[in-house]
Design an enzyme around this catalytic site. Structure first.
Site, PDB file in Angstrom:
ATOM      1  N   TYR A   1     -43.574  12.494  -9.983  1.00 28.31           N
ATOM      2  CA  TYR A   1     -44.707  13.289  -9.484  1.00 28.31           C
ATOM      3  C   TYR A   1     -44.723  14.673 -10.140  1.00 28.31           C
ATOM      4  O   TYR A   1     -45.766  15.153 -10.594  1.00 28.31           O
ATOM      5  CB  TYR A   1     -44.580  13.391  -7.967  1.00 28.31           C
ATOM      6  CG  TYR A   1     -45.727  14.060  -7.258  1.00 28.31           C
ATOM      7  CD1 TYR A   1     -46.910  13.356  -6.985  1.00 28.31           C
ATOM      8  CD2 TYR A   1     -45.640  15.379  -6.823  1.00 28.31           C
ATOM      9  CE1 TYR A   1     -47.961  13.962  -6.304  1.00 28.31           C
ATOM     10  CE2 TYR A   1     -46.680  15.992  -6.143  1.00 28.31           C
ATOM     11  CZ  TYR A   1     -47.844  15.279  -5.890  1.00 28.31           C
ATOM     12  OH  TYR A   1     -48.879  15.883  -5.206  1.00 28.31           O
TER      13      TYR A   1
ATOM     14  N   LYS B   1     -47.662  16.155 -12.551  1.00 27.82           N
ATOM     15  CA  LYS B   1     -48.410  17.359 -12.164  1.00 27.82           C
ATOM     16  C   LYS B   1     -48.166  18.510 -13.147  1.00 27.82           C
ATOM     17  O   LYS B   1     -49.070  19.316 -13.387  1.00 27.82           O
ATOM     18  CB  LYS B   1     -48.050  17.766 -10.733  1.00 27.82           C
ATOM     19  CG  LYS B   1     -48.489  16.747  -9.668  1.00 27.82           C
ATOM     20  CD  LYS B   1     -50.000  16.570  -9.607  1.00 27.82           C
ATOM     21  CE  LYS B   1     -50.434  15.746  -8.389  1.00 27.82           C
ATOM     22  NZ  LYS B   1     -51.905  15.557  -8.353  1.00 27.82           N
TER      23      LYS B   1
HETATM   24  P1  NAP Z   1     -53.999  11.040   0.299  1.00 31.79           P
HETATM   25  O1  NAP Z   1     -54.427  11.493   1.650  1.00 31.79           O
HETATM   26  O2  NAP Z   1     -52.829  10.125   0.160  1.00 31.79           O
HETATM   27  O3  NAP Z   1     -55.272  10.412  -0.443  1.00 31.79           O
HETATM   28  C1  NAP Z   1     -55.147   9.926  -1.757  1.00 31.79           C
HETATM   29  C2  NAP Z   1     -56.500   9.561  -2.283  1.00 31.79           C
HETATM   30  O4  NAP Z   1     -56.341   9.100  -3.642  1.00 31.79           O
HETATM   31  C3  NAP Z   1     -57.147   8.426  -1.522  1.00 31.79           C
HETATM   32  O5  NAP Z   1     -58.538   8.664  -1.469  1.00 31.79           O
HETATM   33  C4  NAP Z   1     -56.850   7.206  -2.398  1.00 31.79           C
HETATM   34  O6  NAP Z   1     -57.827   6.171  -2.297  1.00 31.79           O
HETATM   35  C5  NAP Z   1     -56.953   7.838  -3.786  1.00 31.79           C
HETATM   36  N1  NAP Z   1     -56.295   7.051  -4.829  1.00 31.79           N
HETATM   37  C6  NAP Z   1     -54.973   6.741  -4.948  1.00 31.79           C
HETATM   38  N2  NAP Z   1     -54.768   6.016  -6.061  1.00 31.79           N
HETATM   39  C7  NAP Z   1     -55.969   5.849  -6.659  1.00 31.79           C
HETATM   40  C8  NAP Z   1     -56.416   5.194  -7.817  1.00 31.79           C
HETATM   41  N3  NAP Z   1     -55.555   4.535  -8.622  1.00 31.79           N
HETATM   42  N4  NAP Z   1     -57.733   5.216  -8.139  1.00 31.79           N
HETATM   43  C9  NAP Z   1     -58.614   5.868  -7.333  1.00 31.79           C
HETATM   44  N5  NAP Z   1     -58.256   6.529  -6.198  1.00 31.79           N
HETATM   45  C10 NAP Z   1     -56.949   6.512  -5.873  1.00 31.79           C
HETATM   46  O7  NAP Z   1     -53.639  12.311  -0.626  1.00 31.79           O
HETATM   47  P2  NAP Z   1     -54.025  13.852  -0.488  1.00 31.79           P
HETATM   48  O8  NAP Z   1     -52.913  14.521   0.207  1.00 31.79           O
HETATM   49  O9  NAP Z   1     -55.423  14.025  -0.033  1.00 31.79           O
HETATM   50  O10 NAP Z   1     -53.879  14.268  -2.029  1.00 31.79           O
HETATM   51  C11 NAP Z   1     -54.976  14.450  -2.896  1.00 31.79           C
HETATM   52  C12 NAP Z   1     -54.492  15.122  -4.160  1.00 31.79           C
HETATM   53  O11 NAP Z   1     -53.857  16.355  -3.845  1.00 31.79           O
HETATM   54  C13 NAP Z   1     -53.452  14.305  -4.935  1.00 31.79           C
HETATM   55  O12 NAP Z   1     -53.654  14.457  -6.331  1.00 31.79           O
HETATM   56  C14 NAP Z   1     -52.141  14.951  -4.520  1.00 31.79           C
HETATM   57  O13 NAP Z   1     -51.144  14.765  -5.492  1.00 31.79           O
HETATM   58  C15 NAP Z   1     -52.560  16.392  -4.394  1.00 31.79           C
HETATM   59  N6  NAP Z   1     -51.663  17.185  -3.556  1.00 31.79           N
HETATM   60  C16 NAP Z   1     -51.508  16.924  -2.226  1.00 31.79           C
HETATM   61  C17 NAP Z   1     -50.650  17.711  -1.478  1.00 31.79           C
HETATM   62  C18 NAP Z   1     -50.416  17.508  -0.002  1.00 31.79           C
HETATM   63  O14 NAP Z   1     -49.559  18.205   0.556  1.00 31.79           O
HETATM   64  N7  NAP Z   1     -51.116  16.613   0.659  1.00 31.79           N
HETATM   65  C19 NAP Z   1     -49.944  18.744  -2.090  1.00 31.79           C
HETATM   66  C20 NAP Z   1     -50.123  18.983  -3.436  1.00 31.79           C
HETATM   67  C21 NAP Z   1     -50.999  18.187  -4.162  1.00 31.79           C
HETATM   68  P3  NAP Z   1     -57.677   4.892  -1.285  1.00 31.79           P
HETATM   69  O15 NAP Z   1     -58.026   5.424   0.087  1.00 31.79           O
HETATM   70  O16 NAP Z   1     -58.664   3.945  -1.804  1.00 31.79           O
HETATM   71  O17 NAP Z   1     -56.250   4.464  -1.377  1.00 31.79           O
END
Ligand code: NAP
Length: 248
Positions: A155, A159
């Site tokens: 990861y 990133k």
């Molecule tokens: P999440 O709640 O797990 O949601 C992930 C999303 O990505 C879902 O809509 C999922 O779709 C979609 N997805 C996963 N694999 C995919 C693929 N191969 N093709 C198309 N869509 C895909 O994650 P989140 O926390 O909202 O994170 C969103 C972004 O922010 C990510 O890039 C993550 O790395 C980044 N981020 C998050 C955090 C945190 O603390 N949450 C911190 C830093 C960065 P489905 O519903 O169809 O599975």
């Protein structure tokens, strides 16, 4: 409304941060294509939430790690709407584990989705954006791409790679009126973080000067600014939304 008439594609928009970004861009007047891979029902819910607030959205299922699927999906949006003005590369996954035990599949899955998927999505939208001589691209990175984290080599590598990708594409596209930026969230309350053990959550919270988790809306606010009229001269930058967890 600042984004009236604009066409946006938000990847990974069925839930979490992507849903909040989609709702915010739609509230600013954009038509939003709500991407998902497996969560069709959740994506439909995002679309309904947007319609419920008076916005315009369509679900758009494709796997960002499948280059042929990305190409078809982008072509479909351009056929239907004529262009894509805004691309938000938000889709992301984790497959955590200490490097000593990490399988190649876990490395490949995370790199393919979180880094190659961004490369492919940008490659497909850049030509029409270049023709239009305008466009906004925002890549969702992570604090982990800047600090590293034990148990997340895949990861963190993806990133961190996104930072180099963002700055390089920003340089390639700047003369065409296209900005390419990133937002690096810290510890945000979504499905991605909800499963972490309590001890891990407490250890992370102890590193956050503001003392609590962020929300998906906090991240959406930074994206909204980057794609809005006030950020036209901003490119190649990352905005950190992390409560002070990392100060870059
Ligand atoms: P999440 O709640 O797990 O949601 C992930 C999303 O990505 C879902 O809509 C999922 O779709 C979609 N997805 C996963 N694999 C995919 C693929 N191969 N093709 C198309 N869509 C895909 O994650 P989140 O926390 O909202 O994170 C969103 C972004 O922010 C990510 O890039 C993550 O790395 C980044 N981020 C998050 C955090 C945190 O603390 N949450 C911190 C830093 C960065 P489905 O519903 O169809 O599975």
């Amino acid at each position: 409304m600042a984004l009236s008439g604009k066409i946006a594609l938000v990847t990974g928009a069925s839930r979490g941060i992507g849903r909040a970004i989609s709702m915010r861009l739609a509230a600013m007047g954009a038509k939003v294509h709500v991407n998902y891979v497996a969560g069709a029902a959740a994506a439909e819910e995002t679309v309904e939430l947007i319609r419920g607030q008076g916005g315009v959205a369509e679900p758009c299922g494709f796997d960002v790690s499948d280059p042929a699927a990305v190409k078809d999906a982008v072509a479909g949006i351009i056929d239907a709407d004529g262009r894509i003005d805004i691309l938000v590369n938000n889709a992301g996954i984790t497959r955590d584990g200490l490097m000593m035990k990490m399988k190649e599949e876990a490395w490949d899955a995370v790199l393919d989705t979180n880094l190659k998927g961004v490369f492919t999505c940008i490659r497909e939208v850049m030509r029409p954006m270049m023709k239009a001589r305008s466009g906004r691209i925002v890549n969702i990175g992570s604090v982990i791409g800047f600090t590293g984290n034990a148990g997340q080599v895949n990861y963190a590598a993806a990133k961190a790679g996104l930072v180099g990708l963002t700055r390089s594409v920003a340089r390639e596209l700047a003369s065409r009126g296209i900005t390419v930026n990133g937002v690096a969230p810290g510890y945000i309350d979504t499905d991605m973080t909800s499963g972490l053990p309590d001890g891990v959550k407490e250890a992370i919270l102890a590193q956050i000067p503001m003392g609590g988790m962020g929300t998906a809306e906090d991240v959406a606010g930074a994206v909204a600014w980057l794609v809005g009229p006030d950020a036209g001269y901003v490119t190649g930058q990352f905005i950190h939304v992390n409560g002070g967890m990392y100060m870059g």
